[in-house]
Design a protein around this motif. Structure first.
Motif, short mmCIF file in Angstrom:
data_model
loop_
_atom_site.label_atom_id
_atom_site.label_comp_id
_atom_site.label_asym_id
_atom_site.label_seq_id
_atom_site.Cartn_x
_atom_site.Cartn_y
_atom_site.Cartn_z
N LEU A 1 0.83 -1.21 0.00
CA LEU A 1 0.00 0.00 0.00
C LEU A 1 0.86 1.26 0.00
O LEU A 1 0.47 2.29 -0.53
CB LEU A 1 -0.94 0.01 1.21
N LYS A 2 2.03 1.13 0.58
CA LYS A 2 2.93 2.29 0.59
C LYS A 2 3.23 2.72 -0.84
O LYS A 2 3.24 3.89 -1.16
CB LYS A 2 4.23 1.95 1.31
N VAL A 3 3.50 1.74 -1.72
CA VAL A 3 3.75 2.05 -3.13
C VAL A 3 2.48 2.60 -3.75
O VAL A 3 2.48 3.61 -4.46
CB VAL A 3 4.12 0.75 -3.91
N ALA A 4 1.34 1.93 -3.41
CA ALA A 4 0.09 2.26 -4.07
C ALA A 4 -0.42 3.64 -3.67
O ALA A 4 -1.28 4.19 -4.33
CB ALA A 4 -0.96 1.20 -3.75
N GLN A 5 0.09 4.15 -2.56
CA GLN A 5 -0.44 5.43 -2.10
C GLN A 5 0.12 6.63 -2.85
O GLN A 5 -0.42 7.71 -2.74
CB GLN A 5 -0.21 5.58 -0.60
N SER A 6 1.18 6.40 -3.58
CA SER A 6 1.70 7.50 -4.38
C SER A 6 0.59 7.92 -5.36
O SER A 6 -0.07 7.07 -5.96
CB SER A 6 2.98 7.04 -5.07
N SER A 7 0.37 9.22 -5.50
CA SER A 7 -0.87 9.69 -6.13
C SER A 7 -0.94 9.40 -7.62
O SER A 7 -2.00 9.41 -8.21
CB SER A 7 -1.03 11.19 -5.88
N ASP A 8 0.23 9.10 -8.25
CA ASP A 8 0.17 8.87 -9.69
C ASP A 8 0.05 7.38 -10.04
O ASP A 8 0.19 6.98 -11.19
CB ASP A 8 1.41 9.48 -10.36
N ILE A 9 -0.21 6.54 -9.04
CA ILE A 9 -0.32 5.09 -9.30
C ILE A 9 -1.79 4.70 -9.45
O ILE A 9 -2.64 5.22 -8.73
CB ILE A 9 0.34 4.32 -8.14
N ILE A 10 -2.07 3.81 -10.38
CA ILE A 10 -3.44 3.30 -10.49
C ILE A 10 -3.60 2.20 -9.43
O ILE A 10 -2.94 1.16 -9.50
CB ILE A 10 -3.72 2.77 -11.91
N PRO A 11 -4.45 2.44 -8.41
CA PRO A 11 -4.43 1.58 -7.22
C PRO A 11 -5.37 0.38 -7.31
O PRO A 11 -6.48 0.41 -6.79
CB PRO A 11 -4.88 2.54 -6.11
N PHE A 12 -4.92 -0.71 -7.93
CA PHE A 12 -5.70 -1.94 -7.89
C PHE A 12 -5.30 -2.77 -6.65
O PHE A 12 -5.72 -3.91 -6.52
CB PHE A 12 -5.44 -2.80 -9.14
N ALA A 13 -4.46 -2.19 -5.77
CA ALA A 13 -3.89 -3.02 -4.69
C ALA A 13 -4.74 -3.07 -3.44
O ALA A 13 -5.29 -4.11 -3.09
CB ALA A 13 -2.48 -2.51 -4.36
N GLY A 14 -4.88 -1.98 -2.71
CA GLY A 14 -5.51 -2.03 -1.38
C GLY A 14 -6.98 -2.36 -1.44
O GLY A 14 -7.61 -2.26 -2.48
N GLY A 15 -7.53 -2.76 -0.31
CA GLY A 15 -8.96 -3.08 -0.27
C GLY A 15 -9.78 -1.92 0.26
O GLY A 15 -10.73 -2.13 0.99
N TRP A 16 -9.37 -0.72 -0.09
CA TRP A 16 -10.05 0.45 0.45
C TRP A 16 -11.31 0.77 -0.32
O TRP A 16 -11.29 0.78 -1.56
CB TRP A 16 -9.11 1.68 0.42
N PRO A 17 -12.39 1.08 0.41
CA PRO A 17 -13.60 1.52 -0.29
C PRO A 17 -13.38 2.86 -0.98
O PRO A 17 -12.42 3.56 -0.67
CB PRO A 17 -14.63 1.67 0.83
N GLU A 18 -14.26 3.18 -1.93
CA GLU A 18 -14.21 4.48 -2.61
C GLU A 18 -14.65 5.58 -1.64
O GLU A 18 -15.81 5.59 -1.20
CB GLU A 18 -15.13 4.43 -3.83
#
Ligand SMILES: Cc1ncc(COP(=O)(O)O)c(C=O)c1O
Length: 413
Positions: A25-42
């Protein structure tokens, strides 16, 4: 002398590791990444206006209740409302059978705390929710696991393990499973509940996603089927049902609940007293007011609409852009979709290339107890708008083709 922390760590720390998902998630949290990783709701789907209104109402109408210490088993108004909600969904419960917890993650800590000794055997699905394994590990259990097919956990494997091992507890996610998105068939559910109740082995039914169905008909929960077998008596339940507001309202509230026999509730209360005294009073009152206003069904309808469209968009994009070697099962609900690549492909390696091209997913291996799964990965469609989903899947399709070519596993181009 400076403290030598490494020499002071408790033995139990050996069983713990930081979640591979959190690292990713640390990688995925960078704002320019398309986040298919974490299980966070919209986050755009949080009912912010309603919660703002409720906060004011709660602080006007119940200021002391909302800000004071509360009962360990939970705010009576909320337990009452949840017992009614559970009964409406076919799960027999009075308020004495409901324990409010600080996220369903806390139920996954408190239950083994009262039920599991070191080397006790816990049966899990393989793969399973990493957060559960992290919690269970603190109590030093041994795991046995059953594989999943398109109908969910294998009942044959479970029957064999219940015969051969002294299983103390089972942990299952039958509906829109995390990480695979698979939903257990009705026949499988009936057989598994029968097996557990005949063996006298409790099942934790973890159901954070049950209400997020995008197609097909609802299936009975394990807890419902259990009730049909035990005459609707919550005190004779084999299934401990775990629900949460995290995916329907907002995970930041940290409010969830467990349905269990009263004597288990009493033990859980004792354990919870030592952990956090009680769950957040204000959050409990917010959740209660949401139910009282009868807003939950509309909220669920709204998020199901958006997630359903995103799920369709991801499946369509996979069909359009992934090579045929990438296999997946279309989920009927929930937040996740699971992809299996040919043996020999390492999705942890693949993630490095994907992240360099600004797409993140979760490699599958950490979800497996006892190793394996290096050729699998999990994606979520929940927090990504449809056009961006297509863009991300197109990139991932190219990354997969590159890795297949490098592994000599495909002639696909
Ligand atoms: C299967 C499963 N169980 C439990 C949880 C924890 O949820 P909560 O926010 O209620 O603690 C999650 C969160 O993603 C989950 O996927």
């Amino acid at each position: 002398m400076p403290v030598k922390w490494e020499q002071l760590y408790a033995q139990r720390l050996k069983g713990m590791s930081t979640s591979a998902i959190r690292e990713i998630l640390k990688v995925a949290q960078s704002s320019d990444i398309i986040p298919f990783a974490g299980g966070w709701p919209e986050a755009a789907l949080f009912p912010i206006e309603q919660i703002t209104m409720i906060c004011e109402e709660v602080l006007n109408d119940y200021p002391r209740q909302a800000l004071q210490y509360g009962l360990t088993d939970g705010e009576p108004l909320l337990r009452d409302a949840l017992a009614t909600e559970m009964r409406a969904r076919g799960i027999p419960a009075g308020p004495q059978n409901i324990v409010i917890v600080s996220g369903s993650q806390q139920a996954l800590d408190l239950l083994p705390r009262i039920l599991v000794d070191e080397d006790d055997v816990i049966l899990v699905e393989n793969p399973t929710f990493l957060g559960a394994i992290q919690s269970f590990n603190a109590y030093g259990p041994r795991y046995v696991s059953v594989p999943l097919d398109e109908q969910g956990a294998s009942a044959d494997a479970m029957e064999r393990l219940l015969r051969e091992e002294r299983v103390k507890l089972m942990y299952l996610i039958p509906t829109f499973h995390n990480p695979t998105g698979i939903t257990m068939s009705r026949a499988r559910r009936e057989r598994i509940v029968a097996l557990a109740s005949e063996a006298g082995v409790p099942i934790i039914e973890d159901d954070p996603y049950g209400r997020l169905r995008y197609r097909g008909d609802d299936l009975p929960t394990l807890a419902q089927l259990d009730a049909a077998r035990n005459g609707g008596d919550p005190e004779r339940a084999t299934v401990l049902y775990s629900g949460t507001f995290s995916k329907t309202l907002a995970p930041g509230l940290r409010i969830a609940w467990l349905v269990c026999p009263e004597r288990i509730a009493d033990q859980l209360v004792m354990a919870k007293q030592g952990v956090d005294l009680h769950s957040n009073s204000l959050s409990q009152m917010i959740a209660y007011s949401f139910l009282k206003h009868d807003w939950l069904d509309d909220q669920v309808e709204r998020i199901r609409d958006t997630y359903g469209q995103r799920c369709d968009a991801m499946c369509q994009a996979i069909d359009d852009y992934f090579p045929p070697e990438a296999r997946y099962q279309r989920p009927d609900g929930g937040l996740f979709l699971w992809v299996t690549l040919p043996e020999g492909i390492d999705t942890a390696e693949m993630l490095k290339d994907a992240a360099a091209r600004k797409v993140a997913f979760v490699p599958g291996a950490p979800f497996f107890v006892g190793g394996g799964g290096h050729n699998t990965f999990r994606m979520t469609f929940a927090s990504v708008p449809a056009p961006v989903i297509r863009q991300g899947i197109a990139i991932l399709g190219e990354v997969i083709r590159d890795h297949l070519r490098d592994a000599g596993a495909s002639s696909a181009d």
